[in-house]
Scaffold this motif. Structure first.
Motif, PDB file in Angstrom:
ATOM      1  N   ILE A  79      -6.953   1.706   5.720  1.00  0.00           N
ATOM      2  CA  ILE A  79      -6.955   2.567   4.533  1.00  0.00           C
ATOM      3  C   ILE A  79      -8.113   3.547   4.612  1.00  0.00           C
ATOM      4  N   TYR A  82      -4.224  10.589  12.144  1.00  0.00           N
ATOM      5  CA  TYR A  82      -3.484  10.990  10.943  1.00  0.00           C
ATOM      6  C   TYR A  82      -3.781  12.451  10.589  1.00  0.00           C
ATOM      7  N   LYS A 130      -8.098   5.900   0.000  1.00  0.00           N
ATOM      8  CA  LYS A 130      -7.021   5.280  -0.776  1.00  0.00           C
ATOM      9  C   LYS A 130      -5.635   5.604  -0.222  1.00  0.00           C
ATOM     10  N   LYS A 131      -5.581   5.977   1.059  1.00  0.00           N
ATOM     11  CA  LYS A 131      -4.313   6.329   1.682  1.00  0.00           C
ATOM     12  C   LYS A 131      -4.089   5.460   2.913  1.00  0.00           C
ATOM     13  N   TYR A 151       0.820  -1.222   0.000  1.00  0.00           N
ATOM     14  CA  TYR A 151       0.000   0.000   0.000  1.00  0.00           C
ATOM     15  C   TYR A 151       0.851   1.268   0.000  1.00  0.00           C
ATOM     16  N   LYS A 152       2.036   1.189   0.635  1.00  0.00           N
ATOM     17  CA  LYS A 152       2.899   2.364   0.688  1.00  0.00           C
ATOM     18  C   LYS A 152       4.295   1.934   1.110  1.00  0.00           C
TER      19      LYS A 152
END
Length: 484
Positions: free
Chosen positions: A272, A312, A275-276, A237-238
């Motif tokens: 998630i 976040y 989409k982050k 994902y990252k």
């Protein structure tokens, strides 16, 4: 086949009126005189629609509706609530109960009939769903037991959700929040090791996987394997740069004797939003457990997602307050704070740190010749070169205008000179290209460090500034080291 309507009403007069009127329209009608009988009739009659009074003995319409909507067997059956109550709070509870419509008892029957047919058409109940209800036998006594179980389940879910929501009080205390989450998770989840990860929105920030071993002394080798496994799965994902792990709730004692291969159950859950990747959790246990079958698993993930999202966003907001909007480097306010902190740290624990001030040569001429947009581009490009030239532990700032600053912790000035000279050369060799305009730029740099005679952090800054002045006076495009 005519649609079947279940009417639940404790008033015999109103019940007979609705039954007669609905049957005159060709609908099949089943009746019940209170909430418990109504709940039982749902399973017996498997209706296409339920019309229920709000004010009833034992179980009122709100409670009945909420319980039906929280049970998989019955949640798809549409409900219309009828009431004489007309205050805003009554309408609020009508909507929150899950009913498709909340109507006044004084409504004209033809209008009510229109709503009935519209709801049936909009929320059809398929035959397979009805047959599943038929196969379950619900007596009045078992209906009461069933209702009590649903009520208890709702109460437990509410308490469970509230426990997570209370964690939002600790958004600005990350380690406290982590300990509170672990304390809550360990009260109902089986695990030997669990992990919580909040990704830093700051490209220069730390990425830490917090691990809970329930106070047991687990070997660093096992924890390193968990750390590797966790970030390997999150990398889908990252890409997480330089992740670390940190143990919380540690008790010193004899090391437990198990290996990574002893974990029968392992689950890594990326969180998630939009989409982050905003975080992740993991559980590792020696028991063979299907975590997703845990009764409140979905609620846990939903509540954790909410907490992680808030965390976040809070971190992003904090970051924006310390970043320079143009370059993405830390701003002057943060530089002054960090410089003082680093100076005080090296006084308590004697060590070296170096400080460099960089000035883009003839930057005013760049703005005057090519415009401020080109000047902004040059500043951002130089900042990007800085980001790619230094260690993650080095701190980069925009001090003001075309001046950038670098703090290099644990670095003696002779060692700092090497990357600083490399930076100067990299900028000189770089071709700046924006809107078809190509140029070459140079920088002048002053370098100093926390020499013993400096009694304040401002003295270090002043010495680096003096060195920068000499670099500019002696021809620019050079590095000058402050001379004691």
């Amino acid at each position: 086949m005519s649609p079947r309507i279940l009417v639940i009403e404790d008033s015999e007069t109103q019940l007979k009126f609705l039954k007669d009127k609905l049957e005159s329209k060709g609908l099949e009608v089943v009746t019940a005189v209170d909430g418990i009988e109504g709940y039982q009739k749902v399973y017996e009659a498997h209706p296409d629609l339920i019309i229920a009074d709000v004010v009833m003995p034992n179980i009122n319409g709100y409670q009945l509706c909420r319980m039906l909507k929280n049970t998989d067997d019955t949640k798809k059956i549409p409900i219309i609530l009828l009431t004489i109550l007309d205050k805003k709070i009554d309408k609020f509870w009508g909507k929150k109960s899950g009913a498709q419509l909340f109507l006044s008892k004084s409504i004209d029957f033809e209008e009510l009939y229109g709503h009935v047919m519209s709801v049936i058409k909009r929320y059809p109940v398929d035959q397979e769903y009805k047959e599943n209800l038929q196969h379950q036998i619900i007596t009045r006594d078992s209906a009461q037991t069933h209702l009590n179980n649903v009520l208890n389940d709702l109460l437990l879910k509410t308490i469970f959700s509230n426990e997570f929501r209370n964690l939002s009080d600790f958004l600005n205390y990350e380690k406290v929040m982590v300990e509170k989450i672990f304390s809550l998770l360990s009260s109902f989840m089986e695990y030997n090791v669990a992990g919580i990860f909040f990704p830093s929105p700051d490209s220069l920030g730390e990425n830490i996987l917090y691990l809970d071993t329930l106070g047991r002394n687990v070997s660093k080798r096992v924890l390193s394997d968990i750390h590797y496994d966790f970030f390997k799965k999150l990398s889908e994902y990252k890409e997480i740069k330089s992740p670390k792990f940190e143990i919380v709730r540690v008790l010193f004692g004899k090391e437990v004797e198990y290996e990574y291969s002893d974990f029968a159950s392992k689950i890594v859950i990326p969180l998630i939003y939009d989409k982050k990747l905003i975080g992740g959790i993991c559980f590792y246990t020696k028991e063979d457990i299907n975590y997703s079958s845990f009764k409140f698993f979905d609620i846990m993930i939903t509540e954790l997602l909410t907490i992680f999202k808030m965390k976040y966003q809070y971190s992003e907001k904090e970051l924006m307050s310390v970043l320079d909007g143009l370059t993405g480097l830390y701003n002057r306010r943060q530089f002054e704070l960090n410089l003082e902190q680093e100076f005080n740290r090296t006084k308590r624990h004697p060590s070296n740190f170096s400080l460099a001030i960089l000035d883009i040569d003839f930057f005013k001429k760049v703005n005057d010749t090519y415009g401020h947009q080109y000047g902004d581009y040059v500043l951002k490009a130089v900042a990007d070169i800085l980001k790619n030239s230094f260690r993650k532990t080095d701190l980069l700032y925009r001090y003001g205008g075309e001046e950038l600053v670098i703090i290099m912790p644990e670095t003696y000035i002779d060692n700092a000179l090497i990357p600083i000279q490399r930076l100067r050369q990299a900028i000189e060799d770089y071709e700046f290209d924006y809107n078809g305009i190509k140029t070459h730029q140079t920088v002048s740099i002053g370098l100093s460090m926390n020499y013993p005679e400096f009694e304040t952090h401002t003295a270090i800054l002043k010495s680096a500034d003096e060195a920068l002045y000499k670099a500019k006076e002696s021809g620019r495009n050079r590095v000058i080291v402050y001379e004691q």
